[in-house]
Design an enzyme around this catalytic site. Sequence first.
Site, PDB file in Angstrom:
ATOM      1  N   MET A 171       0.847  -1.193   0.000  1.00 26.98           N
ATOM      2  CA  MET A 171       0.000   0.000   0.000  1.00 26.98           C
ATOM      3  C   MET A 171       0.874   1.230   0.000  1.00 26.98           C
ATOM      4  O   MET A 171       1.725   1.401   0.857  1.00 26.98           O
ATOM      5  CB  MET A 171      -0.909   0.009   1.231  1.00 26.98           C
ATOM      6  CG  MET A 171      -1.862   1.196   1.266  1.00 26.98           C
ATOM      7  SD  MET A 171      -3.075   1.068   2.588  1.00 26.98           S
ATOM      8  CE  MET A 171      -2.036   1.356   4.009  1.00 26.98           C
ATOM      9  N   CYS A 172       0.684   2.109  -0.974  1.00 24.80           N
ATOM     10  CA  CYS A 172       1.435   3.348  -1.081  1.00 24.80           C
ATOM     11  C   CYS A 172       0.468   4.488  -1.372  1.00 24.80           C
ATOM     12  O   CYS A 172      -0.702   4.269  -1.696  1.00 24.80           O
ATOM     13  CB  CYS A 172       2.475   3.259  -2.195  1.00 24.80           C
ATOM     14  SG  CYS A 172       3.749   2.007  -1.924  1.00 24.80           S
ATOM     15  N   GLY A 173       0.956   5.714  -1.275  1.00 25.90           N
ATOM     16  CA  GLY A 173       0.138   6.879  -1.569  1.00 25.90           C
ATOM     17  C   GLY A 173       0.765   7.725  -2.651  1.00 25.90           C
ATOM     18  O   GLY A 173       1.988   7.869  -2.714  1.00 25.90           O
ATOM     19  N   ARG A 232      -0.646   5.666   4.275  1.00 29.46           N
ATOM     20  CA  ARG A 232      -0.484   4.761   3.140  1.00 29.46           C
ATOM     21  C   ARG A 232       0.988   4.459   2.845  1.00 29.46           C
ATOM     22  O   ARG A 232       1.277   3.548   2.060  1.00 29.46           O
ATOM     23  CB  ARG A 232      -1.138   5.370   1.889  1.00 29.46           C
ATOM     24  CG  ARG A 232      -2.635   5.617   2.021  1.00 29.46           C
ATOM     25  CD  ARG A 232      -3.253   5.928   0.677  1.00 29.46           C
ATOM     26  NE  ARG A 232      -3.094   4.793  -0.234  1.00 29.46           N
ATOM     27  CZ  ARG A 232      -3.919   3.757  -0.284  1.00 29.46           C
ATOM     28  NH1 ARG A 232      -4.966   3.710   0.521  1.00 29.46           N
ATOM     29  NH2 ARG A 232      -3.706   2.763  -1.133  1.00 29.46           N
TER      30      ARG A 232
END
Length: 298
Positions: free
Chosen positions: A1-3, A32
């Site tokens: 999960m990244c932003g 995130r």
Amino acid sequence: MCGIVGLFLKNPRLQPQLGALTAQMLKTMTERGPDSAGFAVYGGAQHGQSKITVRGLEESQRKDFEAGVLAVSQKATFVFRDDHAIITCSDEAEPAVRAFVEGFGHGVVFVSSGDSIELYKGVGLPEDVAARFGLSEMTGTHAIGHTRMATESAVTTAGAHPFSTGPDQCLVHNGSLSNHNTLRRQLVRDGLSFETENDSEVAAGYLSWRLSKGERLDEALTASLSDLDGFYTFVVGTRDGFAVLRDPVACKPAVMAETEDYVAFASEYRAFAGLPGIEKATVFEPEPQRVYHWEHAA
């Protein structure tokens, strides 16, 4: 999960606020991606001049580093931000300066180059990374940023996004590619090199490879839908703008907002809360397999 965050300014009057607005958007994506962050800011292009970003430069190394650069580009200028440096030199001197950077050693590495891109990244909370480099004080025409939660590799500055593999080009990615090792081997045979094992760097290299063959960015991104296997949301920065692409499944969250003054992208709507006039924006979810592309007139 990244932003992921992105901000493209249509209204030049907002350019002094670009860094502050981007920093606030980046901060909201902390949950995130709390382990590392990075951002690319575009602006200040000057005819006949190139910007080169390097990282890993300790303060004790600056004197020798400057002397080495000036030996191959006498009129080069420097801006130091924490362990990063922005070198501005003539276009003709850019290859020699880059060769010096790559041969300097001591943990100093090339990050990006182009007419207007400046690229910064580091380990730590996004808010701390942004403060370390003074993002809130930066001005420009557009920016993209990324907060990383490392799930497939170590937490390192090298593994943080964005990845830049071509002039004024960078990419941030939320998702995972399943065929990146096969694609990496193909690209290496065609002369590309990679610093990390990160699949996102391969995606960036793939786009650079296609662009080097004369394709437009929208053409290269469209081709990636068949050549890249996995799930992904890409935001790609270029000299004049940015582009967005989601894979056919589009399982990674993405939202966009557009007003007369700007276009914004984020992994979550709450990143838009501090943007001016957001209450009047057209807000929408980008469709899968569709290239969205905004750029300033050349």
